[in-house]
Write a protein that holds these residues in place. Structure first.
Motif, short mmCIF file in Angstrom:
data_model
loop_
_atom_site.label_atom_id
_atom_site.label_comp_id
_atom_site.label_asym_id
_atom_site.label_seq_id
_atom_site.Cartn_x
_atom_site.Cartn_y
_atom_site.Cartn_z
N GLY A 145 0.83 -1.20 0.00
CA GLY A 145 0.00 0.00 0.00
C GLY A 145 0.86 1.24 0.00
O GLY A 145 0.34 2.35 0.08
N ASN A 146 2.17 1.05 -0.10
CA ASN A 146 3.05 2.22 0.01
C ASN A 146 3.95 2.38 -1.22
O ASN A 146 5.08 2.81 -1.11
CB ASN A 146 3.89 2.13 1.29
CG ASN A 146 4.74 0.87 1.33
OD1 ASN A 146 4.44 -0.10 0.63
ND2 ASN A 146 5.78 0.88 2.13
N THR A 147 3.41 2.01 -2.40
CA THR A 147 4.24 2.18 -3.60
C THR A 147 4.03 3.56 -4.23
O THR A 147 4.62 3.89 -5.24
CB THR A 147 3.90 1.10 -4.66
OG1 THR A 147 2.50 1.16 -4.91
CG2 THR A 147 4.28 -0.28 -4.21
N GLY A 148 3.15 4.36 -3.69
CA GLY A 148 2.93 5.70 -4.22
C GLY A 148 1.52 6.18 -3.93
O GLY A 148 0.80 5.54 -3.15
N ASP A 149 1.12 7.26 -4.57
CA ASP A 149 -0.19 7.85 -4.24
C ASP A 149 -1.37 7.05 -4.77
O ASP A 149 -2.51 7.32 -4.41
CB ASP A 149 -0.25 9.30 -4.74
CG ASP A 149 0.68 10.17 -3.91
OD1 ASP A 149 0.99 9.75 -2.76
OD2 ASP A 149 1.11 11.23 -4.40
N ASN A 150 -1.09 6.10 -5.64
CA ASN A 150 -2.17 5.27 -6.16
C ASN A 150 -2.34 4.01 -5.29
O ASN A 150 -3.02 3.07 -5.67
CB ASN A 150 -1.86 4.89 -7.61
CG ASN A 150 -3.13 4.66 -8.39
OD1 ASN A 150 -4.21 5.00 -7.93
ND2 ASN A 150 -2.99 4.05 -9.56
N SER A 151 -1.67 4.01 -4.17
CA SER A 151 -1.73 2.86 -3.26
C SER A 151 -2.23 3.33 -1.89
O SER A 151 -2.10 4.52 -1.56
CB SER A 151 -0.35 2.24 -3.10
OG SER A 151 0.08 1.75 -4.34
N ALA A 152 -2.78 2.39 -1.15
CA ALA A 152 -3.33 2.75 0.16
C ALA A 152 -3.54 1.50 0.98
O ALA A 152 -3.44 0.39 0.48
CB ALA A 152 -4.67 3.47 0.00
N THR A 153 -3.86 1.71 2.24
CA THR A 153 -4.17 0.56 3.08
C THR A 153 -5.19 0.97 4.13
O THR A 153 -5.29 2.16 4.46
CB THR A 153 -2.87 0.02 3.74
OG1 THR A 153 -3.18 -1.21 4.38
CG2 THR A 153 -2.31 0.97 4.77
N GLY A 154 -5.94 0.01 4.63
CA GLY A 154 -6.96 0.38 5.62
C GLY A 154 -7.51 -0.79 6.40
O GLY A 154 -7.27 -1.95 6.10
N VAL A 155 -8.22 -0.42 7.44
CA VAL A 155 -8.90 -1.38 8.31
C VAL A 155 -10.34 -0.90 8.43
O VAL A 155 -10.57 0.29 8.60
CB VAL A 155 -8.26 -1.38 9.72
CG1 VAL A 155 -8.98 -2.33 10.65
CG2 VAL A 155 -6.80 -1.73 9.63
N ALA A 156 -11.30 -1.81 8.31
CA ALA A 156 -12.69 -1.35 8.38
C ALA A 156 -13.58 -2.40 9.02
O ALA A 156 -13.21 -3.56 9.16
CB ALA A 156 -13.18 -1.02 6.98
N PHE A 157 -14.76 -1.95 9.40
CA PHE A 157 -15.77 -2.83 10.01
C PHE A 157 -17.05 -2.70 9.20
O PHE A 157 -17.40 -1.60 8.77
CB PHE A 157 -16.06 -2.40 11.44
CG PHE A 157 -14.85 -2.45 12.33
CD1 PHE A 157 -14.54 -3.60 13.03
CD2 PHE A 157 -14.01 -1.34 12.44
CE1 PHE A 157 -13.42 -3.65 13.85
CE2 PHE A 157 -12.89 -1.38 13.24
CZ PHE A 157 -12.58 -2.55 13.95
N THR A 158 -17.75 -3.81 9.03
CA THR A 158 -18.97 -3.74 8.22
C THR A 158 -20.09 -2.99 8.94
O THR A 158 -21.05 -2.56 8.31
CB THR A 158 -19.44 -5.14 7.79
OG1 THR A 158 -19.65 -5.92 8.98
CG2 THR A 158 -18.40 -5.82 6.93
N ARG A 159 -20.00 -2.85 10.26
CA ARG A 159 -20.87 -1.96 11.03
C ARG A 159 -20.03 -1.28 12.09
O ARG A 159 -18.96 -1.79 12.44
CB ARG A 159 -22.01 -2.73 11.73
CG ARG A 159 -22.91 -3.40 10.75
CD ARG A 159 -24.13 -4.04 11.36
NE ARG A 159 -24.75 -4.82 10.29
CZ ARG A 159 -26.04 -5.01 10.12
NH1 ARG A 159 -26.91 -4.50 10.96
NH2 ARG A 159 -26.49 -5.73 9.11
N ASN A 160 -20.53 -0.18 12.62
CA ASN A 160 -19.74 0.55 13.61
C ASN A 160 -19.57 -0.28 14.90
O ASN A 160 -20.54 -0.58 15.58
CB ASN A 160 -20.45 1.87 13.92
CG ASN A 160 -19.61 2.77 14.80
OD1 ASN A 160 -18.92 2.29 15.70
ND2 ASN A 160 -19.66 4.06 14.54
N PRO A 161 -18.31 -0.64 15.22
CA PRO A 161 -18.10 -1.54 16.36
C PRO A 161 -18.28 -0.85 17.72
O PRO A 161 -18.31 -1.52 18.74
CB PRO A 161 -16.65 -1.98 16.19
CG PRO A 161 -16.01 -0.85 15.47
CD PRO A 161 -17.06 -0.25 14.58
N ALA A 162 -18.39 0.48 17.72
CA ALA A 162 -18.55 1.17 18.99
C ALA A 162 -20.02 1.44 19.30
O ALA A 162 -20.42 1.47 20.46
CB ALA A 162 -17.77 2.47 18.98
#
Ligand code: PEP
Ligand code: MG
Length: 916
Positions: free
Chosen positions: A273-290
């Motif tokens: 996810g760090n090869t440039g601006d066309n790359s990214a990384t993330g963590v997500a939840f299918t519903r709000n865990p809080a």
């Protein structure tokens, strides 16, 4: 015979240790968690679902178990199977591991059956060597990225494989290799005037990598390995080693994860996810865990690697517009920055939630505009969120109501029942700082700065709040001991947030105004200085921090519509009644709002301690004649009657079990000489006489002494007065049209004759009271079963009883021969050592104490088919014990008011589980 052995050997040799996944096909499945670990099983499932997953393979948990069984040696055949799987991955990717021209790189990650966030090791970028680096630079045209990946590999590998897994213990945190490398990187950044890691240039990184090699050699005495295969096996070994690492062992203990489960190892093609601006990384939840809201919720960072999001070093961006808060409004969402990829991700997360029929916690990486899913697992959530999700998913018909009930752990209700900061007080208070609301509820405590301090202070009975820049898995014991956790860095998916959410603990993260000086144990917050031991208050629901102590309000579950709905479903399902242990009208009223269906235990001795009454009690104890005792005890009657009227009113229409006096009399006398002298003066008796009486009451084992019905046998006037007070209160209320259902209970019966005698006294007093008031109030007389002899002779005792109530506190004490007041000094050690699975005073010991209860139930019902039976020991509010009580046929459980909802849900679980 010989043939058999050979067959066994052959089977072992052919045993499948490596499960491949890639290109839409996987050897494993989601239901193979025990063998492949949660991560491995879910990667396989995602692959089979056609979701883009980088190819790789999982080494099974059995290898981990065998590794430890065989003196840390791998089973035969593993090497071969790994090589085969490597070749398959190479074929799919069209690249080779270790190829100098176009090298394939791997990540090596742990994956136990149940998630242990951050507790075990990970090594990324395996396969970068002096041979492969030039090829990768040529291929990507991005030397900065390659050197950045190389320095990350060196940092992780030297720490995880060369230091931790090799068993090297640095003298202090500062001597750890990782610290030294980080320190060097910070030094370069400072020298060059850079703020972020991203500012480091290719040349800086190249020089840094060379420097790193020297530091590693100097610190650990060995060269950083320049061979791709060595790196891979080093990583695999380190993951297996980390299963027995300090953090993992301590986390397993807290979470009750058995050691023999072992961890799997996932070896997977690296995507970046760090090869440039066309790359990214993330963590997500299918519903709000809080909160549980049905909204795709997550965090991402452009041009970053996964660890950057969770490590809390950079503040991540919200994944979509809907998930933005006032604090994140200004940050770019993935939805607007990369709309097509966001759509693809959104479709995948919907698919995953529908497939697993539960909220998923996912990790993704975008490499040069291509989306890859790295992980999916059932997401941890706090109690509030668990309830909302379960109810809403059932309404959406994603799951049944029964599954919805099972989705909420009874203990999770505790969070909803926890206090929050008083809004009126909060309005007036000056906010010290604001952070992200990672764990709900309010908490106050004294500031401590290390996990060890948190544990030590808490052990001494202090309430503490653990304040850290960011937490790491090494801190779990302190996080567990603290009332709440406050961190200066990190996002909603940071380690502190994840762990606190799992426990339902109040937690605020990313509170950037905190400048923490660990050495001096000080925090500077915009000019306000807090030191160790200072009190602070957290509002974990809003993320606000206050100096000093703010009022906490009791929980208000009645205004939570999802909770109410879930509890309604629980009540429809459960067969077991739920009562409460309460001795005051106010506790009774609280319990009733929590759904108590009566009182299972009202301990009358608590009513004897108030100032006006204690005098009469002491007078009674000191008098030598029956008449003297009668006179003294008569003074107590109006008080007792008033108490019972209050309780009966609060529980109008519901049964109320009142236990007659239980504790030994010496508990009502003072103990020091000075107090005795004062009392002698007050009561106008000679000190000598008082002292002699006090000495006479002394017992070596008071819990096995003159208490319970033994008091009633020797001083019948006490029980007589109590029975009269109960029945007079009941008659008076009956006259006022209040429905009262009194149940009079005799404690500590061991022989049927004891109960027979006491029953006679109670019945006589009850009849007289009814005659006096000219009304009839139906009442019953029963007994506690809290001695082994009572359980064994329950068929005889039942002849004199209208009901049984199991006093499992005393029954546990007498079954084990363990003093419930003194066991604290060694019992935790028994649990730690695994001699006992649980503390038997918390969770009923099914095979010992539990068998006595079962025997008494069966014997009692043989005598009287419809004998009512309940439990009123502490176990009545413990979910595992509640299930046991249901299975052996009790009619109800009784517990403290705040545990009533927990018992209701546990009772529903018990019914559902028994049916299945
Ligand atoms: C018991 O022994 O389980 C009980 C409920 O009574 P107490 O705790 O008051 O002894
Ligand atoms: Mg008892």
């Amino acid at each position: 015979m010989a043939k058999k052995v050979t067959k066994k050997k052959a089977a072992k040799k052919n045993k499948k240790y490596v499960y491949f996944f890639g290109e839409g096909k996987a050897d494993g499945r989601a239901d193979m968690k025990n063998l492949l670990g949660g991560k491995g099983a879910n990667i396989a499932e995602m692959t089979n679902l056609g979701i883009p997953v980088p190819p790789g393979f999982t080494i099974t948990t059995e290898v981990c178990t065998e590794y430890y069984k065989n003196n840390r040696r791998y089973p035969a055949g593993l090497n071969e199977q790994v090589n085969k799987a490597l070749a398959r991955v190479e074929k799919i990717m069209g690249k080779e591991f270790g190829d100098p021209n176009d090298p394939l790189l791997f990540s090596v990650r742990s994956g136990a059956r149940s998630s242990m966030p951050g507790m075990m090791e990970t090594v990324l970028n395996c396969g970068l060597t002096t041979k492969t680096i030039p090829g990768l630079i040529k291929k990507t045209g991005n030397p900065r990225f390659v050197y950045d990946a190389y320095r990350r590999l060196m940092m992780m590998y030297s720490d995880v494989v060369m230091e931790k897994a090799a068993g090297i213990e640095p003298k202090s945190d500062h001597d750890a290799v990782r610290h030294k490398l980080e320190h060097e990187m910070e030094r370069v950044k400072k020298k060059k005037g850079y703020k972020n890691d991203i500012d480091l240039t290719t040349e800086d990184l190249k020089a840094l990598c060379a420097k790193f090699k020297n530091i590693i050699k100097k610190t650990l005495g060995t060269e950083f390995p320049d061979d791709h295969m060595k790196q891979l096996w080093g990583g695999i070994g380190a993951v297996f080693q980390s299963w027995m690492g300090k953090r993992a062992v301590s986390y397993r203990k807290i979470e009750g994860i058995p050691e023999h489960w072992g961890t799997a190892v996932n070896v997977q093609t690296m995507v970046f996810g760090n090869t440039g601006d066309n790359s990214a990384t993330g963590v997500a939840f299918t519903r709000n865990p809080a909160t549980g809201e049905n909204l795709f919720f997550g965090e991402w960072l452009p041009n970053a690697q996964g660890e950057d999001v969770v490590a809390g070093i950079r503040t991540p961006n919200p994944v979509n517009e809907a998930g933005k808060t006032a604090d994140t409004r200004h940050l770019p969402s993935l939805e607007t920055k990369m709309p097509t990829l966001y759509k693809q991700l959104h479709a995948i997360e919907r698919k995953l939630e529908r497939h697993y029929t539960d909220m998923q916690d996912i990790e993704f990486t975008i490499e040069d505009g291509r989306l890859w899913m790295l992980q999916t697992r059932v997401g941890k959530r706090n109690g509030q969120a668990a309830i909302r999700m379960a109810v809403e998913m059932a309404k959406e018909k994603l799951i049944s109501k029964q599954i919805a009930l099972l989705r909420v752990k009874p203990e999770q209700l505790d969070e909803l029942l926890h206090p929050s900061v008083d809004p009126a007080h909060e309005k007036k208070a000056k906010q010290l700082a604001k952070g992200l609301p990672a764990g709900p509820g309010g908490a106050l405590g004294q500031v401590v700065f290390t996990a060890d301090d948190a544990e030590a202070w808490a052990k001494k009975g202090n309430k503490v709040i653990l304040v850290r820049n960011e937490t790491s898995p090494e801190d779990v014991h302190g996080m567990h001991a603290a009332q709440a956790i406050l961190t200066a860095k990190g996002g909603m998916t940071s380690h502190a947030a994840l762990v606190a959410r799992g426990w339902g603990k109040c937690c605020i993260v990313g509170c950037s105004a905190l400048e923490i000086d660990l050495k001096k144990k000080l925090i500077n917050v915009n000019g306000t200085v807090l030191k160790e031991g200072d009190w602070i208050t957290l509002n974990g629901t809003a993320g606000r921090v206050y100096e000093g102590k703010l009022n906490l309000l009791p929980a208000d579950p009645e205004h939570n519509k999802w909770y109410k709905e879930l509890m309604k479903w629980a009540d429809q399902v459960r067969k077991l009644g739920v009562r409460t242990n309460a001795d005051t009208p106010s506790d009774s009223a609280t319990a009733r709002t929590f759904g108590a269906e009566g009182i299972g235990l009202c301990r009358t001795e608590h009513m004897f301690f108030e100032s006006a009454r204690i005098k009469a009690v002491r007078e009674m104890i000191l008098s030598d004649t029956i008449d003297g005792r009668r006179n003294a005890i008569a003074k107590l009657l109006p008080y007792q009657k008033k108490d019972f009227i209050g309780i009966f009113k609060a529980m109008a229409g519901l049964p109320v079990t009142i236990r007659l006096l239980d504790p030994p009399l010496h508990e009502f006398l003072p103990h020091s000489e000075k107090e005795l002298r004062d009392l002698a003066k007050e009561m106008n008796v000679k000190f000598k006489k008082l002292k002699a009486r006090n000495d006479a009451l002394h017992e070596f084992n008071p819990m096995l002494g003159h208490r319970g019905c033994r008091l009633g046998i020797t001083y019948p006037e006490v029980y007589e007065m109590q029975a009269r007070a109960i029945m007079e209160a009941a008659c008076e209320l009956k006259k006022n049209k209040v429905k009262v259902i009194p149940e009079i209970m005799i404690p500590l019966v061991g022989h049927v004759k004891e109960l027979e005698d006491m029953r006679e006294i109670v019945v006589k007093a009850a009849e007289e009271a009814q005659k006096k008031y000219g009304v009839k109030v139906p009442y019953t007389v029963g007994t506690m079963i809290e001695l082994p002899r009572a359980a064994v002779t329950a068929d005889e005792i039942a002849t004199q009883a209208d009901f049984f109530s199991f006093g499992t506190n005393d029954l546990t004490q007498t079954t084990f021969g363990l003093s419930r007041d003194d066991a604290g000094s060694f019992l935790p050690y028994y649990v730690e050592k695994g001699i006992l699975e649980d503390d038997p005073f918390i969770t009923i010991d099914k095979s010992g104490t539990g068998q006595l209860v079962k025997m008494a139930v069966d014997k009692g019902r043989k005598t009287k088919k419809n004998l009512k039976m309940g439990i009123c020991g502490e176990h009545g509010g413990d979910p595992a014990s509640v299930e046991f009580c249901y299975n052996i046929g009790l009619d109800y459980v009784s517990c403290s008011p705040f545990r009533v909802p927990i018992a209701r849900l546990a009772a529903a679980h018990a019914t559902i589980k028994k049916k299945r």
